[in-house]
Design a protein around this motif. Structure first.
Motif, mmCIF file in Angstrom:
data_model
loop_
_atom_site.group_PDB
_atom_site.id
_atom_site.type_symbol
_atom_site.label_atom_id
_atom_site.label_comp_id
_atom_site.label_asym_id
_atom_site.label_seq_id
_atom_site.Cartn_x
_atom_site.Cartn_y
_atom_site.Cartn_z
ATOM 1 N N LEU A 280 23.582 32.547 -14.549
ATOM 2 C CA LEU A 280 22.518 32.346 -15.058
ATOM 3 C C LEU A 280 22.252 30.843 -14.611
ATOM 4 C CD1 LEU A 280 22.305 33.693 -18.642
ATOM 5 C CD2 LEU A 280 20.649 34.194 -17.074
ATOM 6 N N ALA A 281 23.427 29.976 -14.623
ATOM 7 C CA ALA A 281 23.000 28.436 -14.338
ATOM 8 C C ALA A 281 22.843 28.137 -12.934
ATOM 9 C CB ALA A 281 24.484 27.618 -14.862
ATOM 10 N N ILE A 282 23.980 29.127 -12.201
ATOM 11 C CA ILE A 282 23.911 28.727 -10.909
ATOM 12 C C ILE A 282 22.489 29.173 -10.105
ATOM 13 C CG2 ILE A 282 25.255 29.440 -8.548
ATOM 14 C CD1 ILE A 282 27.802 29.275 -10.432
ATOM 15 N N CYS A 283 22.081 30.416 -10.449
ATOM 16 C CA CYS A 283 20.844 30.992 -9.812
ATOM 17 C C CYS A 283 19.766 30.285 -10.068
ATOM 18 C CB CYS A 283 20.739 32.436 -10.125
ATOM 19 S SG CYS A 283 22.035 33.547 -9.282
ATOM 20 N N SER A 284 19.636 29.213 -11.160
ATOM 21 C CA SER A 284 18.511 28.467 -11.455
ATOM 22 C C SER A 284 18.377 27.434 -10.327
ATOM 23 C CB SER A 284 18.532 27.713 -12.575
ATOM 24 O OG SER A 284 19.644 26.731 -12.737
ATOM 25 N N ILE A 285 19.589 27.359 -9.284
ATOM 26 C CA ILE A 285 19.360 26.456 -8.181
ATOM 27 C C ILE A 285 18.416 26.881 -7.175
ATOM 28 C CG2 ILE A 285 20.525 25.032 -6.448
ATOM 29 C CD1 ILE A 285 23.077 25.137 -8.482
ATOM 30 N N PRO A 286 18.735 28.218 -6.549
ATOM 31 C CA PRO A 286 18.150 28.658 -5.592
ATOM 32 C C PRO A 286 16.352 28.929 -6.120
ATOM 33 C CG PRO A 286 19.481 30.305 -6.132
ATOM 34 C CD PRO A 286 19.856 28.931 -6.736
ATOM 35 N N CYS A 287 16.243 29.063 -7.483
ATOM 36 C CA CYS A 287 14.900 29.035 -8.088
ATOM 37 C C CYS A 287 14.361 27.857 -7.900
ATOM 38 C CB CYS A 287 15.169 29.555 -9.533
ATOM 39 S SG CYS A 287 13.432 29.890 -10.190
ATOM 40 N N PHE A 288 14.712 26.821 -8.057
ATOM 41 C CA PHE A 288 14.183 25.444 -8.098
ATOM 42 C C PHE A 288 13.876 25.034 -6.519
ATOM 43 C CE2 PHE A 288 16.440 24.457 -12.045
ATOM 44 C CZ PHE A 288 15.195 24.674 -13.057
ATOM 45 N N VAL A 289 14.755 25.570 -5.689
ATOM 46 C CA VAL A 289 14.758 25.585 -4.163
ATOM 47 C C VAL A 289 13.514 26.100 -3.597
ATOM 48 C CG1 VAL A 289 15.615 25.825 -1.836
ATOM 49 C CG2 VAL A 289 17.346 24.867 -3.867
#
Length: 489
Positions: free
Chosen positions: A88-97
């Motif tokens: 959940l934490a790591i996949c928020s990064i490509p979401c913000f990208v």
């Protein structure tokens, strides 16, 4: 295993774990499908062609096939609490990208990486199986799967409104950004409130992480055969992106990708041999054996159930708008009836499995699935709209109840490998989606529905080889003692 009552309105013990699990799954699906309802806005804002938008849709599901297998292995090894929180934490990064992207390439990379969040489902299957006894497991897994899966429908309903509330050309960016923020915040909530097992229970881990264990020579061969469709689906995706189709990748890159897949498969064969070579020299004690054909049958059924759901959800709004000449908004609302069934159908399929047996439930639901899609193939513009919607909802019931029944059985095969088995079966759902959507690009809607009905008939035939889970699973504790886990009454 907790022995407290199954009370949906409770938020303590095993019920707290179940509620937090479906919420985590729900958020992964909101993030995974946060793009589809905002297609038009993204297209205008980034100045993309229809072909580029279609490419983004394909990329969104591409990585989920290997991701589900990898996440299943990591879950067995490190436990669901840590793996779900990290995902959940790591996949928020490509979401913000994706939110910040201003070109097709940036958006494409972000959507490709976001395919990883689609693997979250597998983690909860193992977690829920640790907390619920066999006679409640189907219902619990059904609630987890059905309510979590509803995240895609929730995204479709709320995100366009949210984007309009923020307003302007960048409204979609804020809407997608909110989903990334939800994912990040919930990763902390999940980590702080969930345990891998009830107090005093052992979390059994597989002996090997490199490959799935099998317990006979025949199963060794079957495992290698069942790996092939996953590689074939990835090859199919590469072919879709080749110059002869979408044209996103050059021939050189596509050919390199094909070679890479062959090499990867060879490496996987080597790993499977390394983990399982002892079975060729010394038989596995009967107490520790399991039948891999059970996994193979469930893979085929999930190909037909979840695979068709993913494909149909993608094309149904278009099908209704073209067949009945509806506006895009109305077609979307009508088509959402199919996804709405998830709230009750999937828990229903799990509950029926708990009450009436795993195999008989799957036989009935798979037969209904074949009939349902055959009926969808008959729908044309002469049908009244309400009848077509009813046909889609009946079909949807069998699809999603079938998914519930498949995952009511997965945790009863081999406890310490539940993540790996769920990962492989889950990946087969995505393989199904890739195959069905590729078929759709060549044929009309009627033929598309008939093809799915045909694969459901194939699934029904493979079910004849499945055995009803019975007796107990034996798992070895670290001190060498054996724990027996009941899988039937």
């Amino acid at each position: 295993m907790e022995s407290t009552k199954f009370n949906l309105f409770s938020f303590s013990g095993k019920m707290k774990t179940l509620h937090l699990s479906w919420m985590a799954f729900f958020i992964t699906f909101v993030v995974w499908f946060n793009f589809a309802p905002l297609l038009q806005m993204v297209k205008t804002s980034l100045g993309l062609s229809t072909q580029e938008i279609k490419t983004l849709l394909i990329l969104n599901v591409a990585l989920t096939i290997p991701a589900r297998v990898i996440i299943g292995m990591l879950t067995d090894k490190y436990g669901p609490r840590l793996v779900y929180s990290a995902l959940l934490a790591i996949c928020s990064i490509p979401c913000f990208v994706f939110v910040l992207s201003d070109s097709f390439i940036q958006a494409a990379i972000a959507r490709f990486l976001l395919g990883f969040i689609g693997a979250g489902f597998v983690i909860g299957i193992r977690l829920v199986s640790e907390w619920f006894p066999h006679d409640e497991l189907g219902t619990a897994e059904g609630i987890y799967g059905g309510w979590g899966n509803f995240g895609s429908a929730a995204a479709a309903f709320t995100l366009p409104t949210l984007a309009l509330m923020f307003g302007g050309e960048d409204g979609w960016r804020y809407a997608v950004g909110v989903t990334g923020l939800m994912s990040l915040v919930f990763s902390v909530i999940f980590y702080r409130n969930v345990q891998d097992t009830p107090k005093g229970s052992t979390y059994f881990k597989p002996k090997h992480l490199a490959a799935m264990e099998v317990t006979s020579k025949g199963d060794f061969v079957l495992l290698l055969i069942m790996k092939i469709p996953m590689y074939a689906a990835l090859a199919l995706l590469a072919w879709k992106l080749a110059p002869s189709n979408i044209g996103m990748l050059s021939d050189t890159v596509v050919n390199a990708f094909y070679v890479g897949l062959v090499v990867l498969y060879g490496y996987e064969v080597f790993q499977v041999w390394k983990v399982n070579k002892s079975i060729f020299f010394k038989p596995v004690p009967e107490m520790h054996q399991y039948k891999f054909k059970q996994v193979a049958v469930l893979n085929v059924l999930y190909f037909a159930t979840f695979g068709s759901e993913l494909a149909v959800v993608s094309m149904l709004p278009l099908f209704f708008s073209e067949t009945f000449e509806l506006t895009a908004v109305l077609a979307g609302m009508v088509a959402s009836a199919y996804a709405f069934m998830n709230l009750m159908s999937r828990p229903g399929g799990g509950w029926i499995s708990d009450k009436f047996g795993r195999k008989s439930t799957l036989l009935i639901l798979t037969a209904g699935l074949a009939v349902g899609y055959f009926m969808m193939g008959q729908v044309n513009s002469e049908w009244p709209l309400w009848l077509a919607v009813c046909a889609a909802m009946v079909c949807s019931f069998f699809v999603q109840a079938g998914e519930g029944a498949v995952f009511a059985t997965v945790p009863l095969i081999k406890r310490r490998m539940t993540g790996q088995i769920a990962g492989m079966t889950g990946a087969y759902g995505n393989v199904g989606a890739v195959v069905y959507l590729t078929v759709l690009s060549f044929v009309d809607y009627q033929t598309f529905f008939y093809v799915i009905a045909g694969t459901a008939v194939l699934g029904f035939a493979t079910l004849m080889f499945m055995e009803e889970p019975s007796g107990q699973i034996a798992e070895v504790n670290e001190d060498g003692s054996v724990t027996l886990i009941n899988v039937s009454h």
